[in-house]
Design a protein around this motif. Structure first.
Motif, PDB file in Angstrom:
ATOM      1  N   ASP A  73     -53.554 -32.536   4.484  1.00 50.88           N
ATOM      2  CA  ASP A  73     -52.249 -32.466   3.819  1.00 50.88           C
ATOM      3  C   ASP A  73     -51.366 -33.647   4.201  1.00 50.88           C
ATOM      4  O   ASP A  73     -50.720 -34.266   3.354  1.00 50.88           O
ATOM      5  CB  ASP A  73     -51.551 -31.159   4.183  1.00 50.88           C
ATOM      6  CG  ASP A  73     -52.169 -29.976   3.434  1.00 50.88           C
ATOM      7  OD1 ASP A  73     -51.724 -28.855   3.685  1.00 50.88           O
ATOM      8  OD2 ASP A  73     -53.073 -30.184   2.621  1.00 50.88           O
TER       9      ASP A  73
ATOM     10  N   PHE B 215     -52.404 -36.957   2.638  1.00 49.76           N
ATOM     11  CA  PHE B 215     -52.042 -37.085   1.234  1.00 49.76           C
ATOM     12  C   PHE B 215     -50.539 -37.006   1.009  1.00 49.76           C
ATOM     13  O   PHE B 215     -50.074 -37.092  -0.128  1.00 49.76           O
ATOM     14  CB  PHE B 215     -52.722 -35.979   0.418  1.00 49.76           C
ATOM     15  CG  PHE B 215     -54.187 -36.220   0.198  1.00 49.76           C
ATOM     16  CD1 PHE B 215     -55.039 -35.163  -0.012  1.00 49.76           C
ATOM     17  CD2 PHE B 215     -54.709 -37.502   0.191  1.00 49.76           C
ATOM     18  CE1 PHE B 215     -56.395 -35.377  -0.227  1.00 49.76           C
ATOM     19  CE2 PHE B 215     -56.043 -37.727  -0.013  1.00 49.76           C
ATOM     20  CZ  PHE B 215     -56.891 -36.664  -0.226  1.00 49.76           C
TER      21      PHE B 215
ATOM     22  N   LEU C 106     -48.692 -34.334   1.388  1.00 43.54           N
ATOM     23  CA  LEU C 106     -48.337 -33.058   0.794  1.00 43.54           C
ATOM     24  C   LEU C 106     -47.422 -32.285   1.730  1.00 43.54           C
ATOM     25  O   LEU C 106     -47.282 -32.586   2.908  1.00 43.54           O
ATOM     26  CB  LEU C 106     -49.604 -32.239   0.496  1.00 43.54           C
ATOM     27  CG  LEU C 106     -50.628 -32.914  -0.429  1.00 43.54           C
ATOM     28  CD1 LEU C 106     -51.828 -32.003  -0.626  1.00 43.54           C
ATOM     29  CD2 LEU C 106     -50.000 -33.228  -1.771  1.00 43.54           C
TER      30      LEU C 106
ATOM     31  N   THR D 129     -48.116 -38.152 -12.998  1.00 41.70           N
ATOM     32  CA  THR D 129     -47.335 -36.989 -13.422  1.00 41.70           C
ATOM     33  C   THR D 129     -46.522 -37.274 -14.676  1.00 41.70           C
ATOM     34  O   THR D 129     -46.124 -36.345 -15.379  1.00 41.70           O
ATOM     35  CB  THR D 129     -46.395 -36.549 -12.294  1.00 41.70           C
ATOM     36  OG1 THR D 129     -45.613 -37.687 -11.866  1.00 41.70           O
ATOM     37  CG2 THR D 129     -47.188 -36.038 -11.103  1.00 41.70           C
TER      38      THR D 129
ATOM     39  N   GLN E 254     -57.371 -42.563  -4.736  1.00 41.70           N
ATOM     40  CA  GLN E 254     -56.826 -42.012  -3.507  1.00 41.70           C
ATOM     41  C   GLN E 254     -57.958 -41.849  -2.495  1.00 41.70           C
ATOM     42  O   GLN E 254     -59.073 -41.462  -2.840  1.00 41.70           O
ATOM     43  CB  GLN E 254     -56.163 -40.658  -3.774  1.00 41.70           C
ATOM     44  CG  GLN E 254     -54.977 -40.734  -4.725  1.00 41.70           C
ATOM     45  CD  GLN E 254     -53.812 -41.516  -4.138  1.00 41.70           C
ATOM     46  OE1 GLN E 254     -53.587 -41.493  -2.931  1.00 41.70           O
ATOM     47  NE2 GLN E 254     -53.085 -42.215  -4.980  1.00 41.70           N
TER      48      GLN E 254
ATOM     49  N   TYR F 173     -55.873 -33.245  -4.340  1.00 41.16           N
ATOM     50  CA  TYR F 173     -55.850 -34.652  -4.757  1.00 41.16           C
ATOM     51  C   TYR F 173     -54.491 -34.933  -5.386  1.00 41.16           C
ATOM     52  O   TYR F 173     -54.128 -34.296  -6.381  1.00 41.16           O
ATOM     53  CB  TYR F 173     -56.964 -34.933  -5.765  1.00 41.16           C
ATOM     54  CG  TYR F 173     -57.198 -36.405  -6.043  1.00 41.16           C
ATOM     55  CD1 TYR F 173     -58.151 -37.109  -5.330  1.00 41.16           C
ATOM     56  CD2 TYR F 173     -56.476 -37.077  -7.018  1.00 41.16           C
ATOM     57  CE1 TYR F 173     -58.404 -38.458  -5.588  1.00 41.16           C
ATOM     58  CE2 TYR F 173     -56.703 -38.421  -7.274  1.00 41.16           C
ATOM     59  CZ  TYR F 173     -57.669 -39.105  -6.555  1.00 41.16           C
ATOM     60  OH  TYR F 173     -57.896 -40.440  -6.804  1.00 41.16           O
ATOM     61  N   PRO F 174     -53.732 -35.853  -4.830  1.00 38.39           N
ATOM     62  CA  PRO F 174     -52.388 -36.120  -5.369  1.00 38.39           C
ATOM     63  C   PRO F 174     -52.470 -36.639  -6.793  1.00 38.39           C
ATOM     64  O   PRO F 174     -53.285 -37.500  -7.111  1.00 38.39           O
ATOM     65  CB  PRO F 174     -51.826 -37.171  -4.411  1.00 38.39           C
ATOM     66  CG  PRO F 174     -53.018 -37.802  -3.777  1.00 38.39           C
ATOM     67  CD  PRO F 174     -54.070 -36.741  -3.700  1.00 38.39           C
ATOM     68  N   ASP F 175     -51.637 -36.086  -7.642  1.00 35.63           N
ATOM     69  CA  ASP F 175     -51.615 -36.481  -9.050  1.00 35.63           C
ATOM     70  C   ASP F 175     -50.737 -37.722  -9.189  1.00 35.63           C
ATOM     71  O   ASP F 175     -49.516 -37.645  -9.109  1.00 35.63           O
ATOM     72  CB  ASP F 175     -51.063 -35.338  -9.903  1.00 35.63           C
ATOM     73  CG  ASP F 175     -51.217 -35.614 -11.395  1.00 35.63           C
ATOM     74  OD1 ASP F 175     -51.545 -36.764 -11.739  1.00 35.63           O
ATOM     75  OD2 ASP F 175     -51.015 -34.686 -12.193  1.00 35.63           O
ATOM     76  N   PRO F 176     -51.348 -38.899  -9.402  1.00 37.19           N
ATOM     77  CA  PRO F 176     -50.556 -40.129  -9.479  1.00 37.19           C
ATOM     78  C   PRO F 176     -49.981 -40.391 -10.861  1.00 37.19           C
ATOM     79  O   PRO F 176     -49.313 -41.387 -11.076  1.00 37.19           O
ATOM     80  CB  PRO F 176     -51.573 -41.201  -9.114  1.00 37.19           C
ATOM     81  CG  PRO F 176     -52.852 -40.666  -9.654  1.00 37.19           C
ATOM     82  CD  PRO F 176     -52.773 -39.146  -9.566  1.00 37.19           C
TER      83      PRO F 176
END
Length: 457
Positions: free
Chosen positions: A128, A131, A133, A196, A218, A191-194
């Motif tokens: 976390d 990333f 988060l 959005t 990522q 997985y971070p949404d780049p």
């Protein structure tokens, strides 16, 4: 103390005093992970000595695994039950048997197919912070929403208790686990949404653009072997894409690449595009939409080679709607047995970015190829010369110069070039095929001739 050295089986063995002198001079560098016990008769054997020897060989095997390159060796495909014609509850996946190597060099393996529900998987909490988060408690599994990577990691645990004998006269016997069992665990990594700002229908295409075109995926922990990316909406699978993150291992190109991506990434880009193309075509067919469409409706980039819907080309006037309209697209036939070599050769070229301005495509060209059997190719080639495909009306108006638009308004210029005569042999060559192949054409080098320079320059 002698200063001689001897040759081992494959290594130079230094005498202790010579090794000490070389260390002091900086000629020898010690790797702390490459240390193993020296066995000799009369040495007291302790558990830590055997543990050190095990750790040494585990580290050496991991070094060899990293040297060969990470990726899936075989199998390990991720599917949903609906892919096999069975009903799905929206959160069940099937991971096929296979094996692979993590970026850390660890071997992961599934000896049998595994059916699992995503709600049964715990997220990788320790990733976390990596990333960025939130550190707040995660939402219940059945309400998960976002992008996740399905990955494998190596784990181990102790089991099978055996008798532990005392190490002193006053000690008592006990029981201790006697085995270390290695296993493979399935992980669900946020997985971070780049992207959005991109609408949901274009998110998958934007991810492909970011990973394969921009080259900025990522980073995921080296302990994990990615198998697929999954989009989850409130606990239900929206889509699964393997080749956004999956890489297949194998022999790598050893020559100079001049900054081009590695073969595994090139292959993944092609396979990811092709699987998405087939999903789009199947969805349009179910919805009753035309089989021909523009690539920009669903994609933000095209690989340097791949398949395309033949219905996007009209053989009545030789126009096309799939590729950007400023692109120089040439329609031709190709023997089936030469396709693999052409595709392989084109994959070394960069992908085609579909988000550029119209003028950016003026110097780009592709071949739209219809594969035909080798027999009869010579006669087809003679009767079907390469054709430059025309643009369609909406794009033609957009790309005309102001003076051309004025001529159109005054009626002194034709709207489009006269359509080519209908050629029945083109339709016969296409037959019942629904997919053709395209390859990006290489640009010809421009040579400067200095001998023609005018005097005084």
């Amino acid at each position: 103390m002698t200063t001689n050295f001897t040759l081992g089986d494959t290594r130079l063995v230094l005498a202790p005093d010579l090794a000490t002198a070389d260390l002091a001079a900086g000629n020898v560098v010690i790797d702390s992970t490459r240390r193993r016990p020296l066995w000799f008769d009369g040495r007291f054997l302790a558990a830590r000595d055997l543990a050190n020897e095990q750790n040494y060989f585990l580290e050496r095997l991991a070094d060899l695994g990293r040297a060969a390159g990470f990726g899936v060796i075989h199998g390990l495909t991720v599917e949903t039950p609906t892919d096999q014609g069975n009903p799905s509850d929206g959160e069940t996946i099937i991971i096929r048997s296979g094996q692979g190597v993590t970026p850390a060099g660890e071997l992961v393996m599934l000896p049998d197919d595994l059916t699992i529900r995503l709600s049964d998987l715990a997220e990788e909490q320790k990733l976390d912070l990596q990333f960025g988060l939130s550190t707040a408690p995660t939402a219940p599994a059945r309400t998960r929403t976002g992008l996740y990577v399905i990955a494998l990691r190596t784990v181990e645990y102790t089991a099978n208790p055996i008798t532990s004998y005392p190490t002193s006269i006053q000690g008592n016997r006990g029981t201790t686990d006697g085995d270390i069992i290695e296993a493979t665990a399935i992980s669900l990594v946020p997985y971070p949404d780049p992207v959005t700002s991109i609408q949901a229908s274009q998110r998958r295409a934007a991810l492909a653009q970011q990973i394969f075109l921009n080259g900025s995926p990522q980073q995921i922990s080296d302990d994990l072997l990615p198998l697929a990316m999954v989009s989850i909406q409130r606990g239900v699978i929206d889509w699964i894409d393997m080749y956004l993150v999956r890489r297949d291992t194998g022999p790598q190109y050893s020559g100079l690449r001049f900054g081009l991506t590695d073969p595994a990434t090139q292959q993944a880009s092609l396979l990811q595009y092709d699987s998405m193309l087939q999903e789009v075509m199947a969805s349009r067919q179910q919805s009753g939409l035309p089989a021909g469409f523009s690539a920009t409706d669903y994609f933000r980039m095209l690989p340097a080679a791949g398949r395309f819907p033949i219905a996007a080309i009209s053989t009545s006037d030789f126009s096309q709607v799939f590729f950007p309209q400023q692109l120089d697209v040439r329609l031709s036939v190709i023997p089936e047995d030469e396709l693999p070599a052409l595709l392989q050769d084109s994959m070394s070229l960069p992908p085609i970015d579909l988000t550029l301005s119209a003028d950016s495509y003026a110097n780009l060209a592709v071949f739209a190829l219809i594969p035909v059997p080798r027999t009869g190719f010579a006669s087809l080639k003679a009767n079907l010369p390469t054709v430059q495909l025309q643009t369609t009306l909406p794009q033609v108006l957009a790309f005309r110069q102001p003076v051309d638009l004025l001529r159109l308004y005054n009626g002194t210029a034709a709207l489009t070039a006269p359509p080519a005569a209908v050629n029945n042999q083109w339709q016969q060559a296409i037959g019942s095929q629904t997919l053709g192949f395209f390859i990006r054409r290489r640009s010809s080098p421009v040579f400067v001739d200095f001998t023609t320079a005018s005097p005084g320059t």
